[in-house]
Scaffold this motif. Structure first.
Motif, PDB file in Angstrom:
ATOM      1  N   ASN A   9       0.814  -1.213   0.000  1.00  0.00           N
ATOM      2  CA  ASN A   9       0.000   0.000   0.000  1.00  0.00           C
ATOM      3  C   ASN A   9       0.847   1.263   0.000  1.00  0.00           C
ATOM      4  OD1 ASN A   9      -2.262  -1.633   0.097  1.00  0.00           O
ATOM      5  ND2 ASN A   9      -2.402  -1.548   2.339  1.00  0.00           N
ATOM      6  N   GLN A  12       2.335   1.885  -3.457  1.00  0.00           N
ATOM      7  CA  GLN A  12       1.311   2.314  -4.416  1.00  0.00           C
ATOM      8  C   GLN A  12       0.867   3.750  -4.139  1.00  0.00           C
ATOM      9  OE1 GLN A  12      -1.432  -0.967  -3.741  1.00  0.00           O
ATOM     10  NE2 GLN A  12      -1.006  -1.761  -5.792  1.00  0.00           N
ATOM     11  N   SER A  13       0.699   4.103  -2.875  1.00  0.00           N
ATOM     12  CA  SER A  13       0.314   5.467  -2.516  1.00  0.00           C
ATOM     13  C   SER A  13       1.394   6.459  -2.932  1.00  0.00           C
ATOM     14  CB  SER A  13       0.060   5.557  -1.010  1.00  0.00           C
ATOM     15  OG  SER A  13      -0.306   6.866  -0.639  1.00  0.00           O
ATOM     16  N   GLN A  14       2.646   6.092  -2.714  1.00  0.00           N
ATOM     17  CA  GLN A  14       3.755   6.960  -3.110  1.00  0.00           C
ATOM     18  C   GLN A  14       3.792   7.136  -4.625  1.00  0.00           C
ATOM     19  OE1 GLN A  14       7.579   5.546  -1.829  1.00  0.00           O
ATOM     20  NE2 GLN A  14       8.704   7.269  -2.702  1.00  0.00           N
ATOM     21  N   GLN A  51      -8.595   1.004   1.526  1.00  0.00           N
ATOM     22  CA  GLN A  51      -7.549   2.025   1.586  1.00  0.00           C
ATOM     23  C   GLN A  51      -8.082   3.341   1.010  1.00  0.00           C
ATOM     24  OE1 GLN A  51      -4.433   1.762   2.915  1.00  0.00           O
ATOM     25  NE2 GLN A  51      -4.938  -0.334   3.589  1.00  0.00           N
ATOM     26  N   ASP A  53      -7.373   6.435   1.525  1.00  0.00           N
ATOM     27  CA  ASP A  53      -6.347   7.413   1.146  1.00  0.00           C
ATOM     28  C   ASP A  53      -5.748   7.069  -0.210  1.00  0.00           C
ATOM     29  OD1 ASP A  53      -4.523   9.702   1.856  1.00  0.00           O
ATOM     30  OD2 ASP A  53      -3.028   8.096   1.607  1.00  0.00           O
ATOM     31  N   LEU A  54      -5.557   5.783  -0.450  1.00  0.00           N
ATOM     32  CA  LEU A  54      -5.030   5.344  -1.744  1.00  0.00           C
ATOM     33  C   LEU A  54      -6.024   5.640  -2.855  1.00  0.00           C
ATOM     34  CD1 LEU A  54      -2.804   3.926  -3.309  1.00  0.00           C
ATOM     35  CD2 LEU A  54      -3.838   1.727  -2.677  1.00  0.00           C
ATOM     36  N   LYS A  57      -5.820   9.357  -3.701  1.00  0.00           N
ATOM     37  CA  LYS A  57      -4.620   9.703  -4.478  1.00  0.00           C
ATOM     38  C   LYS A  57      -4.725   9.196  -5.910  1.00  0.00           C
ATOM     39  CE  LYS A  57      -1.265  10.329  -0.775  1.00  0.00           C
ATOM     40  NZ  LYS A  57       0.044   9.918  -0.211  1.00  0.00           N
TER      41      LYS A  57
END
Length: 499
Positions: A9, A12-14, A51, A53-54, A57
């Motif tokens: 996670n 992927q978020s980054q 997720q 937040d993901l 983004k």
């Protein structure tokens, strides 16, 4: 690679955050993402309900990637991304709602510059031959009107998919219930969804979209008001019910407020929306009358684009409306139109010429005001096009000639002024069968009306134009109105000789 499953996670978020930064306002990087095959992977991230937040983004990155790249829009559509983004509109998190609305706005837009979808269409000509109307950052939503148009094979697919997935209804709910930035983004998405898309306009109208958007126009910040006005403009294209709703829900005062106190873009959009609202309905014409002082203010002090829209609105407001013509005169609008014909852009001059034509039809007071504003000399100068000057377009010339015709109808003083300016000779030079039929009709009609009470104009026709007029009268291939006007010229000139 970091977007793919199995990377964790955090990775992927980054990656999604980095792609947003790379694609925001960067068409080259947007294209690079497409060629790298990244869009389907970002669409997959929208499904990560565990997720949030993901998801947010990913939606933000999709918005940036689709801002100026139609290939990415198509990829998102094919991967089922619209359904995922519509789902995020019901998120509990405002940032997720905003990012999803921004992404949808960029996916469904037809073109890339933030402007209304279409110019207003025409009113019907009346018995006085009045002229019809002529034709409102990288991660945020972009309204559409000019470049970067979707390919014909994909045109409108995103808009249709949005409605199919319940996106129009979800976005309109956000207009009422969302946080300020969410409402702003939702308004852009709705505006883009209605561009050249009758089904979405109908969905908007049936869901009381006009009333909801007026609420945003009333309470939103300046950017939100711009977006709401764009949506209202697009909603009224070929949709009379939305125009009626605008008046029913007291929208005209809000548009007038935008005219008087909005941003430069807001003023332009408000003028365009008012133009769009003008239909042949006396009650609507009465409402539009309240806008005329603000429209005249824009003619004098607005941006170039705002002047064009204001002139177009006046053009329609004056059709079949003696009170609107009188109000235009009261606020010195005739002289403002003449000034715009003299100094405006090509498109503004066209609209101003048509507005002057409509304002002077069956209005002796406006004919007089136009003469005092030197309108006839200005229109003759436009037809003459001095050496090195800008050649007027056919549409601009049509409007100028129509204005001269309406200025001369039953007005001996204006007919004499036309003779003094040498205008009759310029009109006679337009009497060629190969000319565009509408322009030819206006030109021969102007010659006819200019001769009814003016010996000087009749003498000019006898000296330089009888053969040309006779050719038009005898040419059975020409439209009947051209031949009728030519016959009228001949009868008028011949009867003066007999007297």
């Amino acid at each position: 690679d970091m977007l793919k499953g199995g990377q964790g996670n955090a990775a992927q978020s980054q990656a999604a955050g980095a792609l947003f930064e790379a694609c925001a306002n960067n068409p080259e990087n947007q294209a690079g993402l497409f060629h790298a095959g990244g869009m389907p992977h970002m669409v997959e991230l929208l499904k990560r309900t565990d997720q949030p937040d993901l998801q947010a983004k990913a939606a933000q990155a999709i918005a940036a990637a689709c801002a100026q790249n139609r290939d990415n829009r198509k990829e998102v559509l094919q991967a089922g991304g619209v359904a995922g983004l519509v789902g995020l509109l019901s998120s509990k998190h405002a940032i997720t709602q905003e990012n999803a609305a921004n992404a949808l706005a960029n996916i469904v837009k037809r073109k890339s510059e933030k402007k209304p979808a279409e110019l207003p269409e025409g009113d019907e000509d009346d018995a006085a031959h009045e002229q019809h109307s002529g034709s409102a950052d990288g991660g945020s939503a972009d309204g559409g009107n000019r470049s970067d148009e979707q390919s014909s094979s994909n045109r409108g697919a995103g808009q249709a998919e949005l409605n199919k997935q319940g996106g129009m209804a979800a976005l309109m709910n956000l207009i009422q219930s969302g946080a300020p930035r969410v409402r702003e983004a939702a308004a852009v998405a709705i505006a883009n969804a209605m561009e050249n898309h009758p089904e979405n306009r109908d969905a908007f109208q049936k869901a009381d979209g006009v009333e909801k958007m007026l609420g945003l126009l009333k309470t939103g910040d300046p950017l939100a008001q711009e977006n709401a006005t764009t949506a209202l403009w697009n909603a009224m294209v070929d949709n009379e019910k939305s125009r009626v709703d605008l008046i029913k829900h007291h929208g005209m005062p809000l548009l007038i407020q935008q005219l008087m106190a909005g941003t430069s873009i807001g003023q332009e959009l408000a003028a365009g929306a008012i133009w769009k609202s003008c239909v042949n309905d006396p009650s609507i014409k009465t409402e539009v009358r309240l806008a005329i002082p603000g429209l005249v203010m824009l003619l004098r002090n607005g941006s170039a684009a705002a002047k064009e829209q204001a002139a177009g609105a006046i053009r329609s407001a004056c059709v079949n409306s003696a009170p609107n013509k009188a109000e235009l005169n009261r606020v010195n609008g005739i002289s403002a139109l003449v000034d715009l014909i003299r100094t405006g852009s090509t498109r503004a001059r066209e609209q101003a010429g048509a507005a002057l034509a409509n304002a002077c039809a069956n209005s002796s007071e406006n004919q007089k005001a136009a003469r005092h504003a030197d309108a006839i000399q200005v229109l003759c100068d436009l037809m003459a096009t001095p050496a090195g000057g800008v050649v007027p377009t056919d549409d601009t010339l049509e409007c100028a000639v129509a204005a001269l015709r309406n200025l001369c109808v039953n007005c001996p003083d204006n007919q004499m002024e036309l003779a003094r300016c040498g205008g009759i000779q310029q009109l006679l030079m337009l009497l060629r069968p190969e000319l565009k039929p509408q322009l030819l009709e206006y030109a021969v009609g102007a010659v006819w009306k200019a001769c009814t009470h003016c010996d000087a104009n009749r003498a000019a026709v006898r000296a330089n134009g009888l053969r040309a007029v006779q050719v038009l009268a005898d040419d059975i291939t020409l439209p009947s109105e051209i031949r009728r006007c030519a016959a009228g010229v001949l009868k008028t000139v011949e009867s003066s000789v007999a007297r």
